[in-house]
Design a protein around this motif. Sequence first.
Motif, PDB file in Angstrom:
ATOM      1  N   ASN A  69       5.692   2.335  29.196  1.00 29.43           N
ATOM      2  CA  ASN A  69       6.228   1.240  28.734  1.00 29.43           C
ATOM      3  C   ASN A  69       5.126  -0.068  28.983  1.00 29.43           C
ATOM      4  O   ASN A  69       4.426  -0.079  29.734  1.00 29.43           O
ATOM      5  CB  ASN A  69       7.704   0.678  29.144  1.00 29.43           C
ATOM      6  N   ASN A 124       9.245  -2.530  33.307  1.00 29.38           N
ATOM      7  CA  ASN A 124       9.395  -1.887  34.634  1.00 29.38           C
ATOM      8  C   ASN A 124       6.919  -2.158  34.709  1.00 29.38           C
ATOM      9  O   ASN A 124       6.522  -1.220  34.492  1.00 29.38           O
ATOM     10  CB  ASN A 124       8.722  -0.392  33.323  1.00 29.38           C
ATOM     11  N   SER A 153       5.902  -1.165  37.703  1.00 32.02           N
ATOM     12  CA  SER A 153       5.265  -0.434  39.121  1.00 32.02           C
ATOM     13  C   SER A 153       4.141   0.575  37.920  1.00 32.02           C
ATOM     14  O   SER A 153       3.858   1.347  38.311  1.00 32.02           O
ATOM     15  CB  SER A 153       5.770   0.295  39.628  1.00 32.02           C
ATOM     16  N   LEU A 167       7.055   2.719  37.336  1.00 35.01           N
ATOM     17  CA  LEU A 167       7.308   3.918  38.433  1.00 35.01           C
ATOM     18  C   LEU A 167       8.511   4.983  37.108  1.00 35.01           C
ATOM     19  O   LEU A 167       8.701   5.890  36.831  1.00 35.01           O
ATOM     20  CB  LEU A 167       8.217   3.879  39.329  1.00 35.01           C
ATOM     21  N   LEU A 168       8.966   4.272  36.013  1.00 36.78           N
ATOM     22  CA  LEU A 168      10.482   4.174  35.128  1.00 36.78           C
ATOM     23  C   LEU A 168       9.326   5.091  33.817  1.00 36.78           C
ATOM     24  O   LEU A 168      10.490   5.505  32.679  1.00 36.78           O
ATOM     25  CB  LEU A 168      10.783   3.186  35.232  1.00 36.78           C
ATOM     26  N   GLU A 220       9.934  13.737  31.924  1.00 33.53           N
ATOM     27  CA  GLU A 220      11.054  13.027  33.209  1.00 33.53           C
ATOM     28  C   GLU A 220      10.195  11.438  33.148  1.00 33.53           C
ATOM     29  O   GLU A 220       9.007  11.646  33.023  1.00 33.53           O
ATOM     30  CB  GLU A 220      10.436  14.339  34.066  1.00 33.53           C
ATOM     31  N   LYS A 221      10.919  10.775  34.368  1.00 33.56           N
ATOM     32  CA  LYS A 221      10.279   9.567  34.558  1.00 33.56           C
ATOM     33  C   LYS A 221       8.831   9.924  35.699  1.00 33.56           C
ATOM     34  O   LYS A 221       9.072  10.551  36.334  1.00 33.56           O
ATOM     35  CB  LYS A 221      11.117   9.101  35.402  1.00 33.56           C
ATOM     36  N   TYR A 238       9.008   8.609  38.405  1.00 29.72           N
ATOM     37  CA  TYR A 238       8.621   8.448  39.986  1.00 29.72           C
ATOM     38  C   TYR A 238       8.699  10.272  40.661  1.00 29.72           C
ATOM     39  O   TYR A 238       8.736   9.763  41.900  1.00 29.72           O
ATOM     40  CB  TYR A 238       9.522   7.725  40.415  1.00 29.72           C
ATOM     41  N   ARG A 239       9.336  10.556  39.503  1.00 23.15           N
ATOM     42  CA  ARG A 239       9.230  12.251  40.426  1.00 23.15           C
ATOM     43  C   ARG A 239       8.113  12.818  39.799  1.00 23.15           C
ATOM     44  O   ARG A 239       8.153  13.636  41.084  1.00 23.15           O
ATOM     45  CB  ARG A 239      10.100  12.824  38.879  1.00 23.15           C
ATOM     46  N   ASN A 244       5.228  11.527  40.681  1.00 26.79           N
ATOM     47  CA  ASN A 244       4.953  10.602  41.773  1.00 26.79           C
ATOM     48  C   ASN A 244       5.452  11.171  42.901  1.00 26.79           C
ATOM     49  O   ASN A 244       5.398  11.847  44.330  1.00 26.79           O
ATOM     50  CB  ASN A 244       5.269   8.868  41.822  1.00 26.79           C
ATOM     51  N   HIS A 245       6.711  11.920  43.301  1.00 21.20           N
ATOM     52  CA  HIS A 245       7.631  12.179  44.412  1.00 21.20           C
ATOM     53  C   HIS A 245       7.170  13.642  44.716  1.00 21.20           C
ATOM     54  O   HIS A 245       6.924  13.833  45.844  1.00 21.20           O
ATOM     55  CB  HIS A 245       9.068  12.097  44.191  1.00 21.20           C
TER      56      HIS A 245
END
Lengths: 176, 631
Positions: B167, B172, B174, B176-177, B212-213, B215-216, B218-219
């Motif tokens: 995006n 946004n 970082s 992450l989204l 998915e986003k 951040y997932r 990333n996690h």
Amino acid sequence: MKRIKQGIMLMSFLVSLPATVFAEEAKIAAETAPASFNAWRDCGIGAMIFDETPMAAIISNVYWDSGTTALTSAAGSRDTCFGKTVIAASYIHETYSRLEEETAKGKGQHVAAMLTIMGCGSQSHADIIGSVRNEFAKSVNDASFGAKTTAAKAEVYNAIVQNKIATEYAAQCQII
Amino acid sequence: MRKLFFILCLGCCYSSAVYCNDDIDDVIHYAVANKLHESDYWRALLHYKSVSQSTPYSWESEISTPAFFISEAGKTEPLSELLATIRAIYSEPLENHNAHAQCLFVARYQWLKKNIQWRTKPPLVNCKKYKEYSSNGHVDSVSVIFATGFLGNPASYYGHILIKLNNKRDYNASGLLDQVMNYGAVVPDNENGIVYVVKGLFGGYDSVFSHEKFYRNNHIYVENELRDMWEYKLDLTEDEVEQIVAHSWELLGKHFVYYFSRENCAYRMGELLELVVNEPLYSRHAPWSLPADVFERLIKIKKADAPLVKEVKWIPSRQSSFYRKYQLLNEKQKSIVGLLANKLEFEADAYSKATAKDKAIAIDTLFDYFEYRMTLEKHNTTLKNKKLRLIRERFLISEKGGVESSQALQPAPPHAGPVSSMLRYGVYTNSLLGTGISLRGRPAYFDALSLDEGRMPNSTLTMMDIELALLNDELTVKRFDLVNVETLNVSQTGLPGDGGSVWRMNIGFANQNLGCVRCEVFKAEGGIGRAVKLFSGNTMLYAMAELGAQTEHEDSGTVAWASHIGLIGHLQAAWKSRLIIGYKEYVNGTQTGNNIVKWENRFGISRNWDIRLSYEKNLESEFYFGAGFYW
């Protein structure tokens, strides 16, 4: 494993929700949610476990469910578990360890993303983080905090953030 | 063809009263006359693959989900699907606009709009769900993400590919989204390991695209699996970005058959990117597709003399982030980290008298340290308590973020590392058998002496590694490693719990020793041990204890234990060496134990070739000289 699967199902639902951070037309159902609404309890966020990755998820990551997955009764209903409030709660649950660190530091990309989900303009982030930091420090220093599960800690954090935004930063954020 | 055309047009008239007119016929006529169904782009959108070399029009889509095709014959008939798509685009939307063909098959519609002169425009449809998926047009770039290999699962040894729809950063910062496209097999919970491998190799699983986003991801990768990620941002036009977004939307939830070796994430993500990258991103001939190869190709592609990849960004795992932060510390800060890592004595002078900045930097480094250790030592509750005490302490320091997440000390990216496929020609002389010629090859990936860039230094990860030998006019298989994995995870900091473990696993067959030919034994071996860092750089000394099972050879026994010590490192920039001294003895059988010595050397720093020189003693002794080529 069952709990993980439930978490993945809910997450699949959340990612396939038609509401995104940037969807100008998105309806925020949580706006009309009752005051007693609790995303952890009512949407099953507390049942989501992300500390381990099941074999299936390693290779396939999260199975996309084409948006038709029916939530279990434990995971609430579509009407309620919808909108930025729940997305933010889910995000907080998943990224809690980072949020905890970054809140203690006073800045970071995970807290910034959280506030973006909540519709808070970037110019307000520093103030909000500062305010949350002061409040969350009290919780962290409580003697009982260490005994809480990660999910319970995330719930405490979520409550503080939601309350701060509702009471002090409603004008800067679109979530409440 | 004329008959088919007529029938389809009739279908059109019955299906849509408003748009049943000559204009639609014209559109269909135009599409047929211009053979749009034979376009490479149409075939790519429908994932058609030629199923017969002798009949050029014999096609079949690799997608098995019936809902992906509008025509009942669409899976095998590109023309039928094209005409059905045109008709569906012209159909009147029902109450749910999202179910309209314009919304479900956005990339097809966009492409047809570019390639057909409409006299009558199709009805206006509000594709709300697609708009939301595509962030209302806020996606302005595409990145391809490489998640480095994960040794916790054989299917992830070679890494993973994701496509990130970025995006605009105003929204946004970082990333992450950002929305991320993923592709993988659908594997049931609690699948048996052997069933998993067999079905993965031979097409026993369906696979799907998911989203998915970020951040997932990333996690999962950075936090849970301690895997670095590398983001390759592509220089695409607005239209090209839109094509990727639109087709990715069409693919969500659609099923393919999954094959671990070839039709995997590298293959499918390569296909998706090839919509806008007019060069092959995976081998059309090799029976395997590797994620690293896609990046190898991407980095070489030029668009109007400019690189297609305009930015390569490192997203370090918790472990890597900790190492990087530790390396950036000054001596005073390192002493604070050392103090607190061993015992959280905040009242000690070294800490209590430090500046707020030094305290903040040290604690922020320790956050990564404890999280890294907690990932490896899941049941160590002490670490969790220590992390909480650090958090409490950090709240007392007003100094904001310590070490920034800059790209300082960024390691070499994957495309600077070893090239995956290898062929090596060599000669050897054996003290008993004489001189022979050797040919060795493998599809992937790297061995202990390979270039250290872009991978865990000194480790081994090879699969289907075969060596043929021609000796006295006789051709034999000297060894074959189905899989050979060895990790030498040396401590980078010397802090408690940081690295030091080594392990290896090898399954395959090889000659029993160097004193015989056609004496192959099948074997499965594993070992664990400890390693320490010597000097600077990546030189290390390690010791390992092993246990193995094998088929019998001349009453050799079938179960053996072994141990060895190894020393590995660079003697010069272009000379890497490894010395192994060990002993092996069988638990059963009548053969006595024997000493094993191996000294291997690599010369050269090129990614495309090297020279190998080795000496080995295992009953008899053997010298080897070879030249390896990588592609």
